[in-house]
Write a protein that holds these residues in place. Sequence first.
Motif, PDB file in Angstrom:
ATOM      1  N   ILE A   1       0.839  -1.205   0.000  1.00 13.26           N
ATOM      2  CA  ILE A   1       0.000   0.000   0.000  1.00 13.26           C
ATOM      3  C   ILE A   1       0.873   1.254   0.000  1.00 13.26           C
ATOM      4  CG2 ILE A   1      -1.617   1.346   1.410  1.00 13.26           C
ATOM      5  CD1 ILE A   1      -2.929  -1.314   2.178  1.00 13.26           C
ATOM      6  N   VAL A   2       1.958   1.254   0.791  1.00 14.72           N
ATOM      7  CA  VAL A   2       2.863   2.413   0.827  1.00 14.72           C
ATOM      8  C   VAL A   2       3.511   2.625  -0.534  1.00 14.72           C
ATOM      9  CG1 VAL A   2       5.043   3.231   1.806  1.00 14.72           C
ATOM     10  CG2 VAL A   2       3.272   2.343   3.308  1.00 14.72           C
ATOM     11  N   VAL A   3       3.928   1.563  -1.199  1.00  9.66           N
ATOM     12  CA  VAL A   3       4.558   1.693  -2.510  1.00  9.66           C
ATOM     13  C   VAL A   3       3.547   2.205  -3.541  1.00  9.66           C
ATOM     14  CG1 VAL A   3       5.611   0.383  -4.405  1.00  9.66           C
ATOM     15  CG2 VAL A   3       6.360   0.006  -2.065  1.00  9.66           C
ATOM     16  N   ILE A   4       2.317   1.734  -3.492  1.00  7.24           N
ATOM     17  CA  ILE A   4       1.291   2.215  -4.420  1.00  7.24           C
ATOM     18  C   ILE A   4       1.013   3.697  -4.187  1.00  7.24           C
ATOM     19  CG2 ILE A   4      -1.163   2.034  -4.999  1.00  7.24           C
ATOM     20  CD1 ILE A   4      -0.865  -1.002  -4.729  1.00  7.24           C
ATOM     21  N   ILE A   5       0.959   4.126  -2.921  1.00  5.70           N
ATOM     22  CA  ILE A   5       0.763   5.549  -2.615  1.00  5.70           C
ATOM     23  C   ILE A   5       1.924   6.365  -3.165  1.00  5.70           C
ATOM     24  CG2 ILE A   5       0.738   7.221  -0.709  1.00  5.70           C
ATOM     25  CD1 ILE A   5      -1.003   5.196   0.809  1.00  5.70           C
ATOM     26  N   TYR A   6       3.153   5.839  -3.042  1.00  2.56           N
ATOM     27  CA  TYR A   6       4.315   6.534  -3.600  1.00  2.56           C
ATOM     28  C   TYR A   6       4.181   6.673  -5.114  1.00  2.56           C
ATOM     29  CZ  TYR A   6       8.957   7.213  -5.498  1.00  2.56           C
ATOM     30  OH  TYR A   6      10.015   7.673  -6.224  1.00  2.56           O
ATOM     31  N   LEU A   7       3.777   5.599  -5.777  1.00  3.03           N
ATOM     32  CA  LEU A   7       3.656   5.642  -7.235  1.00  3.03           C
ATOM     33  C   LEU A   7       2.574   6.618  -7.692  1.00  3.03           C
ATOM     34  CD1 LEU A   7       4.037   1.878  -8.147  1.00  3.03           C
ATOM     35  CD2 LEU A   7       5.670   3.707  -8.573  1.00  3.03           C
ATOM     36  N   ILE A   8       1.523   6.757  -6.891  1.00  5.89           N
ATOM     37  CA  ILE A   8       0.429   7.648  -7.280  1.00  5.89           C
ATOM     38  C   ILE A   8       0.758   9.098  -6.974  1.00  5.89           C
ATOM     39  CG2 ILE A   8      -1.953   8.293  -6.747  1.00  5.89           C
ATOM     40  CD1 ILE A   8      -2.509   5.294  -6.381  1.00  5.89           C
ATOM     41  N   PHE A   9       1.276   9.387  -5.768  1.00  2.57           N
ATOM     42  CA  PHE A   9       1.409  10.772  -5.342  1.00  2.57           C
ATOM     43  C   PHE A   9       2.798  11.373  -5.510  1.00  2.57           C
ATOM     44  CE2 PHE A   9      -2.212   9.255  -2.796  1.00  2.57           C
ATOM     45  CZ  PHE A   9      -3.164  10.124  -3.305  1.00  2.57           C
ATOM     46  N   PHE A  10       3.848  10.582  -5.576  1.00  5.72           N
ATOM     47  CA  PHE A  10       5.191  11.135  -5.644  1.00  5.72           C
ATOM     48  C   PHE A  10       5.889  10.876  -6.969  1.00  5.72           C
ATOM     49  CE2 PHE A  10       4.538  10.741  -1.047  1.00  5.72           C
ATOM     50  CZ  PHE A  10       4.719  12.064  -0.712  1.00  5.72           C
ATOM     51  N   ARG A  11       5.179  10.448  -7.962  1.00  2.11           N
ATOM     52  CA  ARG A  11       5.715  10.325  -9.315  1.00  2.11           C
ATOM     53  C   ARG A  11       5.138  11.465 -10.133  1.00  2.11           C
ATOM     54  NH1 ARG A  11       9.149   5.930 -10.673  1.00  2.11           N
ATOM     55  NH2 ARG A  11       8.370   6.309 -12.727  1.00  2.11           N
ATOM     56  N   LYS A  12       5.958  12.060 -10.942  1.00  2.00           N
ATOM     57  CA  LYS A  12       5.514  13.208 -11.732  1.00  2.00           C
ATOM     58  C   LYS A  12       4.718  12.726 -12.933  1.00  2.00           C
ATOM     59  CE  LYS A  12       5.603  17.633 -12.597  1.00  2.00           C
ATOM     60  NZ  LYS A  12       4.935  18.566 -11.740  1.00  2.00           N
ATOM     61  N   SER A  13       3.585  13.335 -13.151  1.00  2.00           N
ATOM     62  CA  SER A  13       2.768  13.046 -14.320  1.00  2.00           C
ATOM     63  C   SER A  13       3.499  13.511 -15.575  1.00  2.00           C
ATOM     64  CB  SER A  13       1.432  13.773 -14.188  1.00  2.00           C
ATOM     65  OG  SER A  13       0.790  13.847 -15.421  1.00  2.00           O
ATOM     66  N   ASN A  14       3.287  12.829 -16.671  1.00  2.00           N
ATOM     67  CA  ASN A  14       3.966  13.164 -17.920  1.00  2.00           C
ATOM     68  C   ASN A  14       3.298  14.330 -18.647  1.00  2.00           C
ATOM     69  OD1 ASN A  14       5.668  11.082 -17.402  1.00  2.00           O
ATOM     70  ND2 ASN A  14       4.696   9.664 -18.808  1.00  2.00           N
ATOM     71  N   LYS A  15       2.247  14.894 -18.094  1.00  2.00           N
ATOM     72  CA  LYS A  15       1.514  15.919 -18.811  1.00  2.00           C
ATOM     73  C   LYS A  15       2.093  17.315 -18.630  1.00  2.00           C
ATOM     74  CE  LYS A  15      -2.619  13.241 -18.823  1.00  2.00           C
ATOM     75  NZ  LYS A  15      -3.974  13.092 -18.522  1.00  2.00           N
ATOM     76  N   LYS A  16       2.442  17.687 -17.410  1.00  2.00           N
ATOM     77  CA  LYS A  16       2.924  19.046 -17.158  1.00  2.00           C
ATOM     78  C   LYS A  16       4.288  18.991 -16.514  1.00  2.00           C
ATOM     79  CE  LYS A  16      -1.448  20.985 -17.330  1.00  2.00           C
ATOM     80  NZ  LYS A  16      -2.144  22.134 -17.478  1.00  2.00           N
ATOM     81  N   LEU A  17       5.305  18.980 -17.315  1.00  2.00           N
ATOM     82  CA  LEU A  17       6.684  18.918 -16.846  1.00  2.00           C
ATOM     83  C   LEU A  17       7.348  20.268 -17.120  1.00  2.00           C
ATOM     84  CD1 LEU A  17       7.580  15.429 -18.329  1.00  2.00           C
ATOM     85  CD2 LEU A  17       6.917  15.937 -15.991  1.00  2.00           C
ATOM     86  N   TYR A  18       7.157  21.214 -16.221  1.00  2.00           N
ATOM     87  CA  TYR A  18       7.690  22.557 -16.413  1.00  2.00           C
ATOM     88  C   TYR A  18       9.161  22.605 -16.023  1.00  2.00           C
ATOM     89  CZ  TYR A  18       2.880  24.012 -17.007  1.00  2.00           C
ATOM     90  OH  TYR A  18       1.598  24.136 -17.472  1.00  2.00           O
ATOM     91  N   ILE A  19       9.958  23.229 -16.861  1.00  2.00           N
ATOM     92  CA  ILE A  19      11.402  23.299 -16.633  1.00  2.00           C
ATOM     93  C   ILE A  19      11.726  24.186 -15.439  1.00  2.00           C
ATOM     94  CG2 ILE A  19      13.579  24.038 -17.690  1.00  2.00           C
ATOM     95  CD1 ILE A  19      12.418  23.179 -20.374  1.00  2.00           C
ATOM     96  N   ASN A  20      10.943  25.214 -15.183  1.00  2.00           N
ATOM     97  CA  ASN A  20      11.204  26.096 -14.043  1.00  2.00           C
ATOM     98  C   ASN A  20      10.940  25.425 -12.703  1.00  2.00           C
ATOM     99  OD1 ASN A  20      12.073  28.241 -15.559  1.00  2.00           O
ATOM    100  ND2 ASN A  20      10.034  29.151 -15.730  1.00  2.00           N
ATOM    101  N   GLU A  21      10.213  24.314 -12.684  1.00  2.00           N
ATOM    102  CA  GLU A  21       9.944  23.592 -11.440  1.00  2.00           C
ATOM    103  C   GLU A  21      11.021  22.567 -11.102  1.00  2.00           C
ATOM    104  OE1 GLU A  21       6.127  21.794 -11.690  1.00  2.00           O
ATOM    105  OE2 GLU A  21       5.073  23.704 -11.739  1.00  2.00           O
ATOM    106  N   ILE A  22      12.002  22.377 -11.974  1.00  2.00           N
ATOM    107  CA  ILE A  22      13.051  21.386 -11.728  1.00  2.00           C
ATOM    108  C   ILE A  22      14.029  21.944 -10.708  1.00  2.00           C
ATOM    109  CG2 ILE A  22      14.951  20.090 -12.741  1.00  2.00           C
ATOM    110  CD1 ILE A  22      13.405  20.108 -15.374  1.00  2.00           C
TER     111      ILE A  22
END
Length: 153
Positions: free
Chosen positions: A77-98
């Motif tokens: 359950i902890v790993v699934i929560i990590y995959l859902i909430f702490f992985r960046k979506s591929n839709k909005k990858l702003y360079i200024n947020e890196i």
Amino acid sequence: MEKFVMVDGYISMDNKQLFLDINSHKRDLKSRGGWLGVFFAFVGISVLHTFKRIELLKNFFDYFDFGLRILGGITIIVVIIYLIFFRKSNKKLYINEIKKIDVEKQEFETDVSIIFNNKKRLELEFRNLENQLQPFLETIQKRNSRIKIDFIK
């Protein structure tokens, strides 16, 4: 828009944003935790089977076995929560947020972890023979000079 070749697709960027074009469905399943869900279902069925037994928790081994199953379920359950909430979506990858880029060079491939300000991560893999990593890092640093690049050995 500049385009760079990765192991399983392409990454391109304009002045504000990164765009991923990933070819592999296997990686998508792995990044979403598909096999983890199957394993979680097996652990859940196993715990339910333990509850159905009439002689529930008679000796020490039954307690130990039940505890390990519950611990495995919580870990999944902890790993699934990590995959859902702490992985960046591929839709909005702003360079200024890196905030930071970690580069780990291996024999044939180089793993790149892009860490954003909200602590989400994006994992990329570049082939060493195609020499796409250095131009990618130079281009992304031109667009955001505050990025720290760490080379991990």
